[in-house]
Enzyme design. Structure first.
Site, PDB file in Angstrom:
ATOM      1  N   LYS A  29      52.193  37.707  32.784  1.00 40.46           N
ATOM      2  CA  LYS A  29      53.147  37.850  31.687  1.00 40.46           C
ATOM      3  C   LYS A  29      52.467  37.603  30.337  1.00 40.46           C
ATOM      4  CE  LYS A  29      57.234  36.459  32.443  1.00 40.46           C
ATOM      5  NZ  LYS A  29      58.519  35.838  32.659  1.00 40.46           N
ATOM      6  N   ARG A  98      58.487  29.912  29.805  1.00 41.00           N
ATOM      7  CA  ARG A  98      58.511  30.749  31.009  1.00 41.00           C
ATOM      8  C   ARG A  98      57.208  30.656  31.768  1.00 41.00           C
ATOM      9  NH1 ARG A  98      62.297  35.140  30.360  1.00 41.00           N
ATOM     10  NH2 ARG A  98      63.206  35.087  28.287  1.00 41.00           N
ATOM     11  N   GLY A 107      61.074  35.219  40.258  1.00 37.36           N
ATOM     12  CA  GLY A 107      62.089  34.192  40.471  1.00 37.36           C
ATOM     13  C   GLY A 107      61.613  32.952  41.192  1.00 37.36           C
ATOM     14  N   MET A 109      59.315  30.684  40.231  1.00 34.76           N
ATOM     15  CA  MET A 109      59.002  29.504  39.416  1.00 34.76           C
ATOM     16  C   MET A 109      60.021  29.386  38.282  1.00 34.76           C
ATOM     17  SD  MET A 109      54.905  29.500  39.499  1.00 34.76           S
ATOM     18  CE  MET A 109      54.815  31.160  38.937  1.00 34.76           C
ATOM     19  N   ARG A 343      54.757  44.943  32.750  1.00 34.43           N
ATOM     20  CA  ARG A 343      53.665  44.797  33.721  1.00 34.43           C
ATOM     21  C   ARG A 343      53.612  46.081  34.537  1.00 34.43           C
ATOM     22  NH1 ARG A 343      57.276  40.616  37.122  1.00 34.43           N
ATOM     23  NH2 ARG A 343      58.828  42.168  37.606  1.00 34.43           N
ATOM     24  N   HIS A 459      67.168  40.137  42.370  1.00 40.40           N
ATOM     25  CA  HIS A 459      66.214  39.345  43.142  1.00 40.40           C
ATOM     26  C   HIS A 459      65.986  39.958  44.522  1.00 40.40           C
ATOM     27  CE1 HIS A 459      65.224  36.080  46.003  1.00 40.40           C
ATOM     28  NE2 HIS A 459      64.378  35.759  45.046  1.00 40.40           N
ATOM     29  N   SER A 786      29.279  46.689  70.358  1.00 32.38           N
ATOM     30  CA  SER A 786      30.632  46.758  69.797  1.00 32.38           C
ATOM     31  C   SER A 786      31.175  45.338  69.754  1.00 32.38           C
ATOM     32  CB  SER A 786      31.525  47.650  70.661  1.00 32.38           C
ATOM     33  OG  SER A 786      32.829  47.648  70.126  1.00 32.38           O
ATOM     34  N   CYS A 854      35.733  46.682  68.059  1.00 31.78           N
ATOM     35  CA  CYS A 854      36.904  47.179  68.779  1.00 31.78           C
ATOM     36  C   CYS A 854      37.962  46.102  68.987  1.00 31.78           C
ATOM     37  CB  CYS A 854      36.496  47.800  70.107  1.00 31.78           C
ATOM     38  SG  CYS A 854      35.682  46.645  71.214  1.00 31.78           S
ATOM     39  N   TYR A 874      31.234  52.124  62.860  1.00 30.94           N
ATOM     40  CA  TYR A 874      32.627  52.542  63.061  1.00 30.94           C
ATOM     41  C   TYR A 874      33.524  51.345  63.335  1.00 30.94           C
ATOM     42  CZ  TYR A 874      31.865  51.967  68.106  1.00 30.94           C
ATOM     43  OH  TYR A 874      31.588  51.454  69.339  1.00 30.94           O
TER      44      TYR A 874
HETATM   45  C1  PEP Z   1      37.851  41.615  72.075  1.00 29.12           C
HETATM   46  O1  PEP Z   1      37.652  40.567  72.658  1.00 29.12           O
HETATM   47  O2  PEP Z   1      37.867  41.715  70.834  1.00 29.12           O
HETATM   48  C2  PEP Z   1      38.101  42.835  72.836  1.00 29.12           C
HETATM   49  C3  PEP Z   1      38.190  43.999  72.223  1.00 29.12           C
HETATM   50  O3  PEP Z   1      38.323  42.698  74.150  1.00 29.12           O
HETATM   51  P1  PEP Z   1      39.690  42.199  74.784  1.00 29.12           P
HETATM   52  O4  PEP Z   1      40.686  42.096  73.691  1.00 29.12           O
HETATM   53  O5  PEP Z   1      40.056  43.191  75.798  1.00 29.12           O
HETATM   54  O6  PEP Z   1      39.300  40.878  75.348  1.00 29.12           O
END
Ligand code: PEP
Ligand code: MG
Length: 902
Positions: A29, A98, A107, A109, A343, A459, A786, A854, A874
């Site tokens: 503000k 303010r 709202g 604070m 803003r 609000h 991975s 993963c 990836y």
């Molecule tokens: C992990 O542990 O992040 C994984 C991908 O394997 P899971 O979740 O199957 O144990």
């Protein structure tokens, strides 16, 4: 050094000294008031006390040295600018105090208006307002009320009761019917309430009022609701708030005065135009609180054309200046327009995409910046379904579509009840006349929020939009009776527990549960809406921004999928392969019994029979997946079940056997099973015989899977396809484990693939801390890595992933040990460090090593940025997160000098 000290010691900035880029120091503000002042817009004069002063105060409980003197000096120059003195009995300067943090916390604070009024200056104020006694005494009673409540913790409802009492005595329900004498009497009543609760008279000394109000704003940073809001919005707890002290201007001086809020575009849909609410003869908080019903901003043209034209000019200027949607608060005091705030405005997810696209078209921003004006959380929201309406469903009321989405649930009338029912797994809709910051818990717990009062800027609307929660506000056909736990609408009564459905896009309210249909953004991703040929601003904007993200991202995005259907969907969503096919999921249902036999087998023959039965089933599974992912890599993880998931529960089995024995039945088979289950029983299955350990202990298990994968790949290639299998070994902690599995697998692969041309990679998960720390050795035997960040988090922190989030994370979040569960967003410092080490050492040992992630974190926006920084190849995530990861990978790769979307 000396210069630095001087900068650190400066705690107060005049508006003319700041600018919009000083949000860290002056709060949003204050920084924007300074920016507008410098643009020459009509901003009432004032100054900002910095967040540094707040932090110093919160750390020590006392104002930092030098602050009092600086406030004094700035107050004097404010008095000079206004040619008035604070609290002067003849012609008082009044100020508002303010809060204003770096990130908007609507709202949450405190604010105190009319500071400087006392028993004497109220008379002077009246004279200056042309003898308007009513106005002066109303201002005074508002000060005592706000000051009492926020500065001295006097219970607010005592003031409300006194106000109701005054109206009852007058025989009216409208505040405006109270005249000057009534309000003078109310001031006396308020002072008594103040004395009763604080043990002292209401402070008459204006400077004391100011200092106490400033302190209360500092302290409101740590108010419970502010803490909760920050946690919800992931706003850091240590930023502190700035305090703005601004000369008061009055919108409640008569019909030629008023106050309003405006947006430069529709914050719900992004459509261009003028959006806002105006309330004549009122002070600002009346609009935001949704206490009185406003008129559309367009009506101001009729009421005060010159102010309206000036406002439109300022709005256009601000948009051009900020290069974004702005929201604005303004007051008109006797025909003179004053800007009280601006803003970059909050907006819905859909509006964020649409506006980003429009601003590119208008040449205000480029596509890189457009990419930073949206984020993955917004995209995820747009992938929610919407109501499927046919004639059967007629709305019973229509309010304002304040925050989009479709929500059905049981009606509740209090925040507490919303929390209670949600904890029991119910979907609830919180129904209120209007919400206030105390309803925050209930709003978080509810699927949707429905109010009978208040506009797009009430609000409820502002907070719901921020949370991405469906909200319909101002549905005024609904009569809400909170004590009786019911509302009435169109002659019907709806009680607590009855189901309603609300549409936050159209503002319509339905009784009962309305079926839902998929989002158009999902339809676009699935390929059933062609963005080039439909008239849908949202889909076109999403398409344009996603295309830019894809063209620029460095991270590839794969999916976690273990069925052909999931693989196919993920591919339509843009997945560039499978990063994790969890094969244990293929052993559930009918096949569970085969696995049980396999695990418990004592004789070789039994085991071989089970494996022989599983082989063709597995081969068919993989063939289907390779077919769907034709031409793209598919990482198949060898089986990794926590053992207990496949065995009958020990206690139940023991009871069954005992009961059967008691009855004298023949239980030889069951006893053998029980003995085997006892033998395999583990106290900590998550740390037990799973992953590679299971493969090393049960002969033939991994071999069967490797064979099935290789045979499926060959079949795919022989059928004219291209299979790119990658075999991944789970839970490896030592390179020797991987070497053992790999040696056996390579033999089988060589035998199966022959001259088919199929190439099979063999790599490993990095999900045990020891693997991360010995990644250099492991990389010698792995063709790819991975990261399994679920297990890496579990074992890195020593947190059981099945238990801790429900058990005690609430306390860790409360204490700020972490701001978000490390299972949801990667813990950069700890688990992230393991990822970094393993990446560096893995690549040092094997240059060009392909590395992905993963675990669940692969689809989390913040974590995607981290994986980009670390240099992974990836991320892999569930099919529905694939577009989110694509977008975030694009955002991570593209630099911009403009504003970022939180
Ligand atoms: C992990 O542990 O992040 C994984 C991908 O394997 P899971 O979740 O199957 O144990
Ligand atoms: Mg794992």
């Amino acid at each position: 050094m000396a210069a630095q000290d001087m900068v650190q010691d400066k705690y107060v900035y005049d508006f003319a000294e700041g600018n919009k880029d000083l949000k860290d120091l002056l709060g949003g503000k204050g920084a924007n008031l300074a920016e507008m002042t410098n643009l020459g817009l009509p901003v009432p004069p004032g100054f900002t006390i910095t967040t540094e002063a707040c932090k110093a105060y919160l750390a020590t409980g006392a104002q930092p040295d030098g602050l009092a003197g600086q406030i004094e000096a700035h107050l004097e120059s404010l008095e000079r600018a206004m040619d008035k003195r604070l609290g002067d009995p003849q012609d008082p300067l009044l100020v508002s105090v303010r809060s204003g943090a770096k990130f908007s916390m609507p709202g949450m604070m405190e604010t105190v208006l009319n500071v400087g009024l006392n028993d004497h200056s109220v008379v002077g104020l009246s004279a200056q307002a042309g003898g308007n006694d009513r106005f002066a005494w109303d201002s005074y009673r508002r000060l005592i009320q706000m000051f009492g409540k926020t500065v001295c913790d006097v219970p607010g409802d005592e003031f409300e009761h006194a106000l109701d009492e005054a109206k009852r005595a007058k025989g009216t329900r409208d505040d405006l019917d109270l005249d000057a004498d009534d309000l003078r009497g109310l001031v006396d009543a308020y002072k008594k309430i103040f004395l009763k609760h604080t043990g002292r008279e209401f402070p008459q000394e204006p400077r004391e009022q100011l200092d106490l109000a400033i302190r209360a704003v500092f302290e409101s940073w740590n108010a419970e609701r502010a803490v909760l809001y920050r946690r919800q919005e992931r706003i850091p707890a240590d930023l502190g708030t700035a305090v703005n002290v601004v000369a008061m201007v009055f919108g409640n001086l008569g019909p030629d005065s008023g106050t309003g809020v405006a947006f430069t575009r529709d914050p719900a849909s992004g459509a261009q135009g003028i959006y806002g609410d105006y309330l004549a003869n009122a002070q600002g908080e009346d609009v935001v609180a949704g206490i009185r019903n406003t008129v559309p901003l367009q009506d101001l043209e009729r009421l005060d054309k010159s102010s309206y034209d000036e406002l439109l000019g300022i709005m256009a200027r601000l948009e051009g200046h900020y290069r974004d949607l702005c929201d604005i608060e303004f007051t008109i005091e006797r025909g003179k327009l004053w800007m009280l705030q601006t803003r970059v405005g909050k907006r819905t997810a859909a509006a964020a995409f649409v506006i980003a696209g429009q601003l590119v078209d208008e040449g205000l921003i480029d596509l890189n910046e457009a990419l930073h004006r949206v984020n993955g959380a917004q995209l995820a929201q747009l992938m929610f379904p919407r109501f499927q309406l046919d004639h059967e469903f007629q709305p019973v009321a229509k309010g304002i579509g304040a925050s989009p989405g479709a929500a059905s649930g049981k009606v509740v009338f209090t925040s507490a009840r919303a929390v209670e029912l949600a904890a029991e797994g119910e979907s609830v809709i919180l129904v209120r006349r209007e919400t206030n910051p105390d309803d925050l818990n209930g709003m978080i717990a509810a699927k949707g929020i429905l109010t009978s009062r208040g506009g797009k800027t009430s609000h409820a609307a502002v907070v719901a939009r921020g949370m991405g929660k469906t909200c319909v506000s101002g549905a005024d056909e609904i009569e809400v009776n909170v004590p009786a736990k019911r509302f009435t609408v169109a002659g019907q009564t709806v009680g607590e527990g009855d189901v309603v459905s609300i549409d936050g896009t159209t503002g319509k309210v339905y009784l009962g549960e309305v079926p839902v249909m998929p989002s158009e953004v999902v339809q676009y991703f699935e390929g059933s809406l062609d963005p080039e040929h439909i008239d849908n601003a949202l889909v076109r904007a999403v398409h344009r921004i996603m295309t830019h993200a894809d063209a620029n991202r460095r991270l590839a995005v794969r999916t976690n999928a273990d069925t052909g259907a999931d693989a196919a969907r993920a591919r339509r969503f843009g997945a560039e392969g499978i990063g994790l096919c969890r094969t244990e999921h293929m052993f559930l249902g009918d096949r569970r019994e085969l696995v049980e036999r396999l695990i418990l087998a004592r004789a070789e023959g039994e085991r071989d029979a089970a494996l022989a039965a599983l082989l063709p089933l597995q081969r068919a599974d993989f063939e289907e997946i390779f077919r769907e992912m034709d031409g793209l890599p598919v990482t198949v993880r060898l089986i990794d079940p926590p053992l207990h998931e496949f065995l009958p529960p020990l206690e139940q089995l023991a009871v069954d056997v005992a009961v059967a024995q008691e009855r004298g039945e023949d239980v030889a088979k069951e006893e053998a099973l029980l003995a085997a289950v006892r033998r395999m029983h583990e106290e900590n299955p998550m740390l037990g015989l799973r992953g590679v350990r299971l493969g090393l202990v049960i002969p033939g298990l991994f071999a069967m899977q490797v064979r099935a994968i290789a045979e499926a790949a060959v079949a795919c290639v022989r059928g004219g396809g291209t299979a790119k299998p990658e075999i991944m070994v789970p839970l490896v902690g030592a390179v020797q484990e991987l070497e053992t599995v790999r040696a056996e697998a390579e033999k089988i692969i060589a035998e199966v693939v022959g001259d088919s041309g199929v190439e099979v990679l063999i790599g490993t998960m990095i999900e045990v801390p020891r693997a991360a720390l010995t990644a250099g050795q492991i990389a010698e035997a792995a063709q790819f890595f991975s990261f399994g960040t679920n297990d890496l988090t579990q074992m890195g922190w020593g947190f059981s992933r099945d238990d801790v989030e429900g058990a005690f994370f609430w306390r860790y979040l409360e204490l700020g040990i972490f701001g978000i569960s490390p299972f949801e967003s990667i813990d950069r410092d700890g688990v992230g460090r393991l990822v970094r080490i393993a990446t560096e050492e893995g690549r040092a040992a094997r240059p060009g090593l392909k590395i992905g992630v993963c675990g669940e974190h692969g689809g989390d926006p913040d974590s995607v940025h981290f994986f980009h920084e670390v240099g992974l190849d990836y991320v892999s995530c569930s099919p529905f997160r694939v577009p989110v990861a694509r977008l975030e990978a694009g955002r991570a790769a593209v630099q911009t000098d403009g504003s970022d979307s939180r």
